[in-house]
Design a protein around this motif. Structure first.
Motif, PDB file in Angstrom:
ATOM      1  N   PRO A   1      74.525  82.618  52.513  1.00  0.00           N
ATOM      2  CA  PRO A   1      73.297  83.217  52.088  1.00  0.00           C
ATOM      3  C   PRO A   1      72.381  81.951  51.617  1.00  0.00           C
ATOM      4  N   LYS A   2      71.024  82.244  51.713  1.00  0.00           N
ATOM      5  CA  LYS A   2      69.796  81.446  51.379  1.00  0.00           C
ATOM      6  C   LYS A   2      69.291  82.117  50.123  1.00  0.00           C
ATOM      7  N   ILE A   3      69.164  81.262  49.002  1.00  0.00           N
ATOM      8  CA  ILE A   3      69.070  82.001  47.767  1.00  0.00           C
ATOM      9  C   ILE A   3      68.030  80.933  47.103  1.00  0.00           C
ATOM     10  N   LEU A   4      66.883  81.721  46.321  1.00  0.00           N
ATOM     11  CA  LEU A   4      65.897  80.949  45.458  1.00  0.00           C
ATOM     12  C   LEU A   4      66.176  81.323  44.248  1.00  0.00           C
ATOM     13  N   VAL A   5      66.348  80.630  43.330  1.00  0.00           N
ATOM     14  CA  VAL A   5      66.380  80.923  41.985  1.00  0.00           C
ATOM     15  C   VAL A   5      65.239  80.515  41.108  1.00  0.00           C
ATOM     16  N   ILE A   6      64.533  81.171  40.415  1.00  0.00           N
ATOM     17  CA  ILE A   6      63.248  80.938  39.438  1.00  0.00           C
ATOM     18  C   ILE A   6      63.648  81.238  38.286  1.00  0.00           C
ATOM     19  N   GLY A   7      63.243  80.462  37.464  1.00  0.00           N
ATOM     20  CA  GLY A   7      63.608  80.570  35.884  1.00  0.00           C
ATOM     21  C   GLY A   7      63.689  79.543  34.934  1.00  0.00           C
ATOM     22  N   ASP A   8      63.853  79.531  33.839  1.00  0.00           N
ATOM     23  CA  ASP A   8      64.045  78.544  32.885  1.00  0.00           C
ATOM     24  C   ASP A   8      65.096  77.453  33.059  1.00  0.00           C
ATOM     25  N   LEU A   9      64.767  76.417  33.335  1.00  0.00           N
ATOM     26  CA  LEU A   9      65.683  75.287  33.490  1.00  0.00           C
ATOM     27  C   LEU A   9      65.994  74.604  32.337  1.00  0.00           C
ATOM     28  N   MET A  10      67.239  73.987  32.059  1.00  0.00           N
ATOM     29  CA  MET A  10      67.456  73.347  31.039  1.00  0.00           C
ATOM     30  C   MET A  10      68.629  72.316  31.047  1.00  0.00           C
ATOM     31  N   ILE A  11      68.889  71.590  30.066  1.00  0.00           N
ATOM     32  CA  ILE A  11      69.949  70.647  30.173  1.00  0.00           C
ATOM     33  C   ILE A  11      70.831  70.781  29.057  1.00  0.00           C
ATOM     34  N   ASP A  12      71.983  71.001  29.550  1.00  0.00           N
ATOM     35  CA  ASP A  12      73.057  71.406  28.544  1.00  0.00           C
ATOM     36  C   ASP A  12      73.932  69.990  28.312  1.00  0.00           C
ATOM     37  N   ALA A  13      73.418  69.349  27.206  1.00  0.00           N
ATOM     38  CA  ALA A  13      74.232  68.329  26.680  1.00  0.00           C
ATOM     39  C   ALA A  13      75.347  68.189  25.690  1.00  0.00           C
ATOM     40  N   TYR A  14      76.367  67.448  25.730  1.00  0.00           N
ATOM     41  CA  TYR A  14      77.563  67.531  25.164  1.00  0.00           C
ATOM     42  C   TYR A  14      77.856  66.041  24.361  1.00  0.00           C
ATOM     43  N   LEU A  15      78.117  66.354  23.120  1.00  0.00           N
ATOM     44  CA  LEU A  15      78.544  65.076  22.409  1.00  0.00           C
ATOM     45  C   LEU A  15      79.960  65.480  22.091  1.00  0.00           C
TER      46      LEU A  15
END
Length: 331
Positions: free
Chosen positions: A8-22
């Motif tokens: 399927p061809k899908i568009l995502v719209i929303g709040d992008l984030m970076i998940d950082a791990y130490l």
């Protein structure tokens, strides 16, 4: 198992984030303050929020596009680089003075012990809403479904969200929503909204304490917000579905070990979107999503799932059902 031969061809719209791990180990207390000291062994940055939905769709094999707004700093540049690595089609706007969401998790001995966030929560500018909507109008025929990943960080403003849904409906494109907050009128007319039990209770005003009340809540969501389908997630109990006969079906989760719940909601949205975009029915789509979520629950941190992993879990479950049925016959 749903059909997986057509991607399927899908568009995502929303709040992008970076998940950082130490990631490290903690085996001593600081001399200058009564706090533990983490000896960092590894630092990892991955896409989170709507970005994790994108990652899961790419891992499933969907053709993914994404629209959003980031800040104009280094985190925004890194986020775009992470998207480029997935080879997605991206339309990402920068907004001066805005902070790109970055959630940093401190991990010790395989467990999260602390988290700190760096982000903006104010609505994106009217000008950026206009640009995103214009791009959506230009590309709408390229998509089988649109996933709205709302984390309350300001990309999916009320006006923009309604414009997306109304325009998608006009072109027979399904919109599937991972909601935020208590006012679901923002998502009026979506094909599907995915609340958990507590959220469903708040938005319907129904105290969900038995199956009859759960059925009432499903019907209320469908009628009040004019959705085509209605489901409610029930944590370890599975997912409640308003089936084609307007009755309640509760589909259980995969009965395997839970290691980490981080990002499981993103996987649920991605897998439901993947299945529904392929024109699978709601029951088959939820069964597929349950399997997908079961896979990531056994992984640490923000994780993804593949079709092969889902099929492996399906094979395992089928074998267990056969073993149980044989045991019943023998007894």
């Amino acid at each position: 198992m749903i059909k997986t031969d057509v991607k399927p061809k899908i568009l995502v719209i929303g709040d992008l984030m970076i998940d950082a791990y130490l990631i490290g180990s903690c085996d001593r207390i600081a001399l200058d303050a009564p706090v533990p000291v983490l000896d960092i062994k590894e630092e990892i940055d991955v896409l989170g929020g709507a970005g994790n939905v994108v990652r899961n769709l790419a891992s499933l094999g969907a053709k993914v596009s994404v629209m959003s707004v980031t800040g104009d700093g280094q985190n925004g540049k890194e986020l775009k680089h992470l998207l480029d690595q997935l080879e997605t089609k991206s339309f990402i706007l920068e907004q001066k003075g805005r902070k790109t969401s970055r959630k940093t998790r401190i991990m010790s001995n395989g467990k999260q012990i602390f988290r700190f966030d760096h982000e903006s929560k104010n609505n994106i500018s009217f000008d950026n809403v206009k640009k995103l909507y214009s791009k959506l109008q230009e590309k709408i025929k390229a998509y089988d479904a649109i996933l709205l990943a709302d984390y309350g960080k300001g990309v999916l403003t009320r006006d923009f969200t309604q414009k997306i849904i109304q325009y998608a409906n006009k072109h027979d494109v399904k919109t599937i929503v991972d909601p935020y907050g208590d006012d679901y009128s923002k998502y009026q007319g979506a094909y599907l909204i995915i609340p958990n039990k507590d959220e469903a209770s708040k938005v319907t005003g129904i105290d969900i304490d038995n199956d009859d009340r759960l059925l009432d809540a499903l019907k209320e969501i469908k009628n009040k917000f004019e959705t085509k389908e209605a489901i409610v997630t029930l944590s370890e109990e599975g997912v409640a579905v308003l089936n084609e006969n307007n009755k309640l079906s509760v589909l259980p989760t995969v009965p395997l070990e839970v290691f980490d719940v981080t990002g499981s909601g993103d996987t649920l949205l991605a897998s439901m979107g993947y299945a529904l975009a392929g024109n699978n029915d709601i029951i088959s789509s939820v069964e597929f999503a349950n399997l997908a979520t079961g896979v990531v629950l056994r992984k640490a941190g923000t994780s993804t799932v593949s079709i092969d992993e889902i099929q492996s879990d399906q094979t395992y479950l089928d074998r267990k059902i056969i073993e149980r049925n044989l045991s019943c016959k023998l007894n």
